[in-house]
Design a protein around this motif. Sequence first.
Motif, PDB file in Angstrom:
ATOM      1  N   ASP A   1       0.834  -1.202   0.000  1.00  0.00           N
ATOM      2  CA  ASP A   1       0.000   0.000   0.000  1.00  0.00           C
ATOM      3  C   ASP A   1       0.874   1.260   0.000  1.00  0.00           C
ATOM      4  OD1 ASP A   1      -2.450   1.454   0.140  1.00  0.00           O
ATOM      5  OD2 ASP A   1      -2.076   1.769   2.272  1.00  0.00           O
TER       6      ASP A   1
ATOM      7  N   ASN B   1       2.447   1.632  -3.391  1.00  0.00           N
ATOM      8  CA  ASN B   1       1.428   1.949  -4.392  1.00  0.00           C
ATOM      9  C   ASN B   1       1.019   3.418  -4.316  1.00  0.00           C
ATOM     10  OD1 ASN B   1      -0.350   1.317  -6.491  1.00  0.00           O
ATOM     11  ND2 ASN B   1      -2.023   0.981  -5.064  1.00  0.00           N
ATOM     12  N   ARG B   2       1.004   3.967  -3.137  1.00  0.00           N
ATOM     13  CA  ARG B   2       0.633   5.390  -2.984  1.00  0.00           C
ATOM     14  C   ARG B   2       1.763   6.269  -3.482  1.00  0.00           C
ATOM     15  NH1 ARG B   2      -3.746   6.231   1.051  1.00  0.00           N
ATOM     16  NH2 ARG B   2      -4.389   4.136   1.599  1.00  0.00           N
TER      17      ARG B   2
END
Length: 188
Positions: free
Chosen positions: A184, A187-188
């Motif tokens: 996560d 991905n950000r």
Amino acid sequence: MAHQTNGLTTSPTQRVKPDWLLIFARSRTALLGWVFGAGLLFFLWTFVLPQTYESTATVLPPERQGVGGMISSLLGNSAALDLLKGGASDNPTLDLFKTIVESRSVAEEVAQDPRIVRFLGTYDTTRANYPKMLQGSIQSEALRTGEFTLTVNLPTPRLPSKSEIDSTRLMSAYIANKFVAELDRFNR
């Protein structure tokens, strides 16, 4: 009937079939000892083998934001259409997730966690091998349903105690969640 060859008389040899039940009956104590010993060795062997605990985390890729209303979103990002097109292998987001999770940089970030360092320290004292150990314990897969799964397999040490079994079971889930958190973050 005797046969004569070159002046020598030979008699046919009779083959006597052994009576297996009689042989087993005569040596039943030895056979029972062997069976009991083999059973005991097998029982002890099951305690020596390490147990492996598996934790699986499932991730849904983020929704794509587009223009065009409901029909374009159905045509552009539908799991049913992915199934018709040939599955999730055509989904670049899932391929990207797989590449990120299996990368060494994510494994190095996960290996920095103090709980993971303490756990892996029981197997290997050199910190340089921790990312490689973590990469060897994970498997990732892009499913046809448009989901991404991450599976962590961790073995217990040989002859584990109850606390080592519980620690390995909980650490397997912790490492899976840590990889998802790093995915996560990347991905950000």
